[in-house]
Design a protein around this motif. Structure first.
Motif, PDB file in Angstrom:
ATOM      1  N   TRP A  66       0.837  -1.200   0.000  1.00  0.00           N
ATOM      2  CA  TRP A  66       0.000   0.000   0.000  1.00  0.00           C
ATOM      3  C   TRP A  66       0.877   1.256   0.000  1.00  0.00           C
ATOM      4  CZ3 TRP A  66      -0.600   3.982   3.611  1.00  0.00           C
ATOM      5  CH2 TRP A  66      -1.756   4.770   3.485  1.00  0.00           C
ATOM      6  N   SER A  67       0.438   2.290  -0.719  1.00  0.00           N
ATOM      7  CA  SER A  67       1.184   3.548  -0.757  1.00  0.00           C
ATOM      8  C   SER A  67       0.218   4.710  -0.971  1.00  0.00           C
ATOM      9  CB  SER A  67       2.242   3.527  -1.865  1.00  0.00           C
ATOM     10  OG  SER A  67       1.626   3.408  -3.140  1.00  0.00           O
ATOM     11  N   GLN A  68       0.737   5.918  -0.929  1.00  0.00           N
ATOM     12  CA  GLN A  68      -0.057   7.121  -1.153  1.00  0.00           C
ATOM     13  C   GLN A  68       0.647   8.020  -2.160  1.00  0.00           C
ATOM     14  OE1 GLN A  68      -0.118   8.020   3.221  1.00  0.00           O
ATOM     15  NE2 GLN A  68      -2.285   8.425   2.868  1.00  0.00           N
ATOM     16  N   ASP A  69      -0.147   8.887  -2.803  1.00  0.00           N
ATOM     17  CA  ASP A  69       0.441   9.804  -3.777  1.00  0.00           C
ATOM     18  C   ASP A  69      -0.471  11.015  -3.927  1.00  0.00           C
ATOM     19  OD1 ASP A  69       2.253  10.808  -5.575  1.00  0.00           O
ATOM     20  OD2 ASP A  69       1.777   9.399  -7.183  1.00  0.00           O
ATOM     21  N   LEU A  70       0.090  12.118  -4.423  1.00  0.00           N
ATOM     22  CA  LEU A  70      -0.691  13.288  -4.805  1.00  0.00           C
ATOM     23  C   LEU A  70      -0.776  13.307  -6.327  1.00  0.00           C
ATOM     24  CD1 LEU A  70       0.779  16.057  -2.445  1.00  0.00           C
ATOM     25  CD2 LEU A  70      -1.376  14.815  -2.181  1.00  0.00           C
ATOM     26  N   VAL A  71      -1.987  13.368  -6.843  1.00  0.00           N
ATOM     27  CA  VAL A  71      -2.183  13.295  -8.301  1.00  0.00           C
ATOM     28  C   VAL A  71      -3.237  14.314  -8.725  1.00  0.00           C
ATOM     29  CG1 VAL A  71      -1.619  10.836  -8.360  1.00  0.00           C
ATOM     30  CG2 VAL A  71      -3.999  11.544  -8.166  1.00  0.00           C
ATOM     31  N   LYS A  72      -3.262  14.619 -10.011  1.00  0.00           N
ATOM     32  CA  LYS A  72      -4.308  15.467 -10.540  1.00  0.00           C
ATOM     33  C   LYS A  72      -5.614  14.672 -10.584  1.00  0.00           C
ATOM     34  CE  LYS A  72      -4.542  16.910 -14.899  1.00  0.00           C
ATOM     35  NZ  LYS A  72      -4.266  17.629 -16.164  1.00  0.00           N
ATOM     36  N   PHE A  73      -6.698  15.287 -10.151  1.00  0.00           N
ATOM     37  CA  PHE A  73      -7.992  14.597 -10.072  1.00  0.00           C
ATOM     38  C   PHE A  73      -8.368  13.956 -11.398  1.00  0.00           C
ATOM     39  CE2 PHE A  73     -12.542  14.274 -10.545  1.00  0.00           C
ATOM     40  CZ  PHE A  73     -12.953  13.719  -9.347  1.00  0.00           C
ATOM     41  N   GLU A  74      -8.192  14.667 -12.501  1.00  0.00           N
ATOM     42  CA  GLU A  74      -8.592  14.134 -13.803  1.00  0.00           C
ATOM     43  C   GLU A  74      -7.853  12.841 -14.121  1.00  0.00           C
ATOM     44  OE1 GLU A  74      -9.024  15.417 -18.506  1.00  0.00           O
ATOM     45  OE2 GLU A  74      -7.810  16.653 -17.177  1.00  0.00           O
TER      46      GLU A  74
END
Length: 414
Positions: A237-245
């Motif tokens: 499991w991991s996390q990231d910041l991404v553009k919503f689109e």
């Protein structure tokens, strides 16, 4: 240029920023450079390109350093000053990118919005005499409607079974829009879960949020945090910041049949999306039941609103929360498994502070050999459908899995 100048007008004054930074000499040099560039742009519409690029590089260096500090250890223990400086730097970098775009006739709005959202997500709110949250006000000024929405996004999402079938079996009570008094006496005071029907029928979200065109119009270029993988107890499991689109297209609009087995499950989970994008908050209403509280003070009740948006298969492992929870299903359906607080000793919580509120079990595939005390647990299993609210009292164990593409909103209060 008009938007850039409007944003410049709501910037915190130099004295306020300088007092916040104290003796931080490097940041003060950058702030001086920043205001020189801003004032030059305001008065002449031109800038010193060399100074602009050098200042942007210095800001990037400061942000990289602060990013490492903020993402080391537990977020709650990060020094507030570091978060404030991160937010300030994000705001200033966004403004300089807008100035650069205006000066060179380039479109740098998306890059600026990325910086502002980073400041919102990882930093602290910045106020101004006429603006309660400067970064959000800047984003509102920059947010424009997308007129060119592709035809594939104008139809509603296929969410399989949205409405409760007549023959559906539910192991907890279902009641139709109860009075506040009835809910308080029979469920809140007795700490008893219940499904509430027709309590959110007036929400615009019910008719808007399952249309990709609407969500992309409102959220397209915003930056959101996502979870990647089965659930937060999984080692991959991991996390990231991404553009919503980008997230939305991968998980909701790509052909599922061609991507089975190759597409990672991404989940916008437990995120305060509604403060970040206020337009979405206007599509929901805080349920009247949240006014009921066990607190004795006269302070206003604080309702924490979180978003849960993801494809079929997103999972929250069996866990407990310390607050009252109304889980509201806007579209799609979710499989829920509950267990009462008295069975906590039989549910094998993880050791340690980080996961002590989470059970080690797989609630859908009980392993009685490994966890023999599970034989003593009374589980309640059912499906939550579109337009229904589930009341989960504090410290009730709950497992949640999406049976389809799904958007839920939870309201937590004490």
């Amino acid at each position: 240029m008009d938007v850039t100048l409007k944003i410049i007008e709501i910037l915190p004054p130099f004295d306020l920023i300088a007092s916040l930074l104290g003796d931080s000499s490097i940041e003060l040099i950058v702030i001086n450079n920043f205001f020189e560039i801003v004032n030059q742009f305001k008065s002449t519409g031109k800038v010193d390109e060399k100074s602009l690029d050098e200042t942007l590089m210095m800001m990037a260096s400061i942000k990289d350093h602060l990013w490492e500090i903020i993402n080391t250890g537990h977020f709650s223990k990060v020094n507030k000053l570091h978060r404030q400086i991160f937010t300030l730097t994000s705001l200033q970098k966004a403004v300089l990118l807008l100035i650069k775009g205006s000066h060179k006739k380039m479109d740098l709005n998306e890059a600026s919005m990325w910086e502002l959202d980073n400041g919102l997500l990882l930093g602290c709110p910045l106020s101004h005499p006429d603006h309660s949250d400067i970064l959000n006000d800047c984003l509102t000024l920059m947010q424009c409607k997308n007129d060119c929405i592709e035809s594939e996004t104008t139809i509603a999402l296929d969410t399989k079974q949205d409405d409760r079938p007549m023959n559906d079996i539910c192991e907890i009570e279902i009641i139709e829009r109860p009075s506040i008094h009835y809910f308080e006496q029979n469920h809140f005071n007795k700490s008893q879960p219940v499904i509430l029907k027709n309590c959110m029928s007036q929400w615009p979200a019910l008719s808007k949020w399952n249309k990709p065109s609407y969500l992309l119009e409102v959220c397209r270029n915003r930056v959101v945090p996502i979870e990647i993988g089965k659930n937060y107890t999984n080692e991959n499991w991991s996390q990231d910041l991404v553009k919503f689109e980008d997230f939305f297209r991968r998980q909701f609009l790509e052909n599922d049949e061609t991507s089975i087995g190759s597409k990672k499950i991404e989940y916008l989970a437990q995120h305060n999306l509604f403060d970040q994008i206020p337009a979405l908050k206007n599509d929901v209403s805080i349920p009247e039941y949240c006014c009921i509280t066990n607190r004795t003070s006269d302070n206003e009740i604080d309702v924490d609103i979180k978003a849960w948006l993801g494809p079929e298969g997103t999972t929250s492992p069996m866990h407990i929360d310390e607050k009252n929870n109304l889980l509201c299903q806007v579209f799609g359906s979710k499989r829920i498994i509950l267990a009462p607080p008295k069975d906590s000793i039989n549910l094998y919580p993880f050791d340690g502070d980080m996961l002590k509120n989470t059970s080690q079990i797989d609630a859908e595939h009980l392993d009685f050999d490994r966890f023999p005390l599970l034989a003593n647990v009374k589980f309640y299993s059912f499906t939550l459908y579109k337009g229904e609210m589930l009341y989960i009292p504090p410290k009730w164990w709950h497992f949640v899995r999406s049976l389809s593409k799904s958007f839920s909103v939870s309201f937590w209060w004490e």
